[in-house]
Scaffold this active site. Structure first.
Site, PDB file in Angstrom:
ATOM      1  N   TYR A  49       0.808  -1.227   0.000  1.00 54.85           N
ATOM      2  CA  TYR A  49       0.000   0.000   0.000  1.00 54.85           C
ATOM      3  C   TYR A  49       0.837   1.273   0.000  1.00 54.85           C
ATOM      4  O   TYR A  49       2.045   1.237   0.212  1.00 54.85           O
ATOM      5  CB  TYR A  49      -1.056  -0.008   1.094  1.00 54.85           C
ATOM      6  N   GLU A  50       0.156   2.364  -0.291  1.00 52.26           N
ATOM      7  CA  GLU A  50       0.777   3.686  -0.533  1.00 52.26           C
ATOM      8  C   GLU A  50       1.736   3.638  -1.722  1.00 52.26           C
ATOM      9  O   GLU A  50       2.749   4.325  -1.746  1.00 52.26           O
ATOM     10  CB  GLU A  50       1.508   4.203   0.717  1.00 52.26           C
ATOM     11  N   GLY A  51       1.402   2.843  -2.712  1.00 53.73           N
ATOM     12  CA  GLY A  51       2.269   2.644  -3.868  1.00 53.73           C
ATOM     13  C   GLY A  51       3.156   1.441  -3.615  1.00 53.73           C
ATOM     14  O   GLY A  51       3.965   1.443  -2.678  1.00 53.73           O
TER      15      GLY A  51
END
Length: 462
Positions: A320-322
């Site tokens: 997550y978050e890229g």
């Protein structure tokens, strides 16, 4: 007003205590920053005091069933109302802490598309959509037209309510300018990226502490902490954590210094270190949590010890978050648009510090200097390559950069504490045993994309 450096340290500790719980204030922190930079004064005045006090919580709503990393494919709509608000309609998935009974109100930042907006990310706007619409006194009022469709059944972080959210003409307020939602959301995401790196570090620290305690108590002929391979695992766990924590804190210092001075050099360093801190911190967290299970032996596979939970919980952080692949592509793409100037300034600092350490630590200093020089040469080579070849080698390049920085920060710590110190011995573990992995990573990074695409999809299926 808390410096980011202290905030990262706090998030590190809270992640080690309970990652599921820490996810909630992490997202609220990011939402606070996004509102500070992009929201109107009216929204700031209403929402920020409640978010800062913890009375209300914040989320971010990006992902949809058909729009994950390709955020520009989102379908959620925002229709203007007559009173300056917007009617938000659509579905979002993987919404961390999307609802709970812990807070008076849950405040969703939702990406949506206005009528006739441009396709892709250029036509995305950002909206504040609260669970309860605040009344004239700023208190939670009537329920908004949104609901939790389901809770995700996850591999780990079971204490964190990850929701599928449905917005059915929900009332929302525009945050920032129309069609500029991605800029506002990236403010929130960049905050989260660094602190997700800290999540990996915090979980790794907890896994290490449990493994060390077990190794001291578990007797197999002698306490297993005395066995060479167990000592190797524990020493490497501790050395990895120190390296990742140092990178994360260096990034936080650069953010604070950029804000305090406004100097482009600090701002560029913060931007450069953010993807490295996120990716290395989380990759390291997985490695250390897995090693913690190994230290426990068969008991590590037994739920009662808790060792397996660290591995399950931390696994999401590389996604997550890229994803970490996206972080690496950001590093070799967007963060190298200055022709590598920020990277080379940092590597020059590493070489200068290593040069000054040769008197006290001649072998370690030479190893760090040579590693930095090899990374500089590869950076210069990479800048001459096309995007596809850069991206094919992005992940190993990021790993190599992190390894070299880890060696650098270990060397600085050894210099601060002197010869024959615990920090000096730990630096030797990292620089002699773990930092050399950078060389293999650079070999892979130079291979480019051709060999990957020479293996066809049919070959992969065979």
């Amino acid at each position: 007003g808390l410096p980011q450096t202290l905030n990262v340290g706090f998030n590190d500790m809270l992640s080690g205590a309970n990652l599921s719980l820490q996810l909630c204030p992490l997202l609220t922190q990011g939402q606070i920053e996004a509102l500070e930079h992009h929201a109107s004064d009216a929204i700031k005045d209403l929402y920020l005091p409640k978010l800062i006090s913890g009375e209300w919580s914040g989320t971010m709503n990006l992902t949809e069933p058909s729009a994950g990393s390709d955020v520009g494919a989102l379908r959620t709509k925002a229709e203007p109302n007559d009173d300056g608000t917007y009617a938000i309609t659509g579905q979002k998935i993987f919404i961390t802490w999307g609802d709970s009974d812990v807070f008076e109100n849950t405040c969703h930042l939702v990406l949506a598309r206005l009528p006739d907006a441009a396709p892709g990310t250029k036509g995305i706007s950002l909206f504040m959509v609260p669970k309860y619409i605040p009344d004239d006194n700023g208190k939670p009022g009537v329920a908004n037209s949104l609901k939790v469709v389901s809770l995700e059944h996850k591999m780990g972080i079971h204490g964190s309510p990850t929701c599928v959210m449905s917005y059915e003409g929900a009332t929302g307020w525009l945050v920032g300018a129309e069609n500029k939602g991605m800029a506002a959301m990236f403010t929130m995401m960049n905050n989260a990226r660094l602190n997700v790196g800290a999540q990996g570090i915090g979980v790794a620290e907890a896994a290490y502490q449990d493994a060390l305690a077990y190794a001291k108590d578990r007797v197999q002929f002698a306490p297993i902490v005395e066995h060479a391979d167990v000592r190797r695992m524990l020493a490497e766990m501790k050395a990895e954590i120190f390296a990742a924590r140092s990178i994360a804190l260096a990034c936080a210092v650069a953010i604070d210094m950029g804000r305090a001075t406004g100097k482009d050099s600090w701002i560029a360093r913060a931007a450069l270190l953010t993807p490295i801190a996120k990716a290395y911190g989380t990759d390291m967290g997985i490695r250390v949590a897995n090693t913690g299970i190994q230290v426990h032996g068969g008991m590590g596979f037994i739920e009662e010890t808790g060792a397996a939970q660290y591995a399950r919980d931390v696994r999401i952080t590389t996604i997550y978050e890229g994803t970490n692949g996206i972080q690496a592509m950001d590093l070799v793409g967007r963060k190298m648009m200055d022709d590598g100037a920020a990277a080379c300034r940092l590597l020059q600092e590493v070489e200068d510090e290593a040069q000054g350490a040769r008197g006290d630590f001649p072998v370690l200093a030479e190893d760090v200097w040579q590693a930095a020089e090899a990374l500089r040469e590869h950076t210069e080579w990479m800048l001459k390559q096309g995007a596809q070849d850069r991206f094919a080698g992005a992940v190993p390049y990021l790993d190599a950069f992190a390894r070299v920085l880890g060696g650098y920060y270990h060397l600085r710590a050894a210099m601060a504490d002197g010869r024959n110190s615990a920090r000096g011995h730990l630096a030797a573990v990292y620089i002699r045993r773990l930092m050399p992995l950078y060389a293999a990573a650079l070999v892979e990074a130079r291979e480019g994309a051709e060999g990957l695409y020479a293996l066809s999809v049919e070959d992969l299926e065979a």
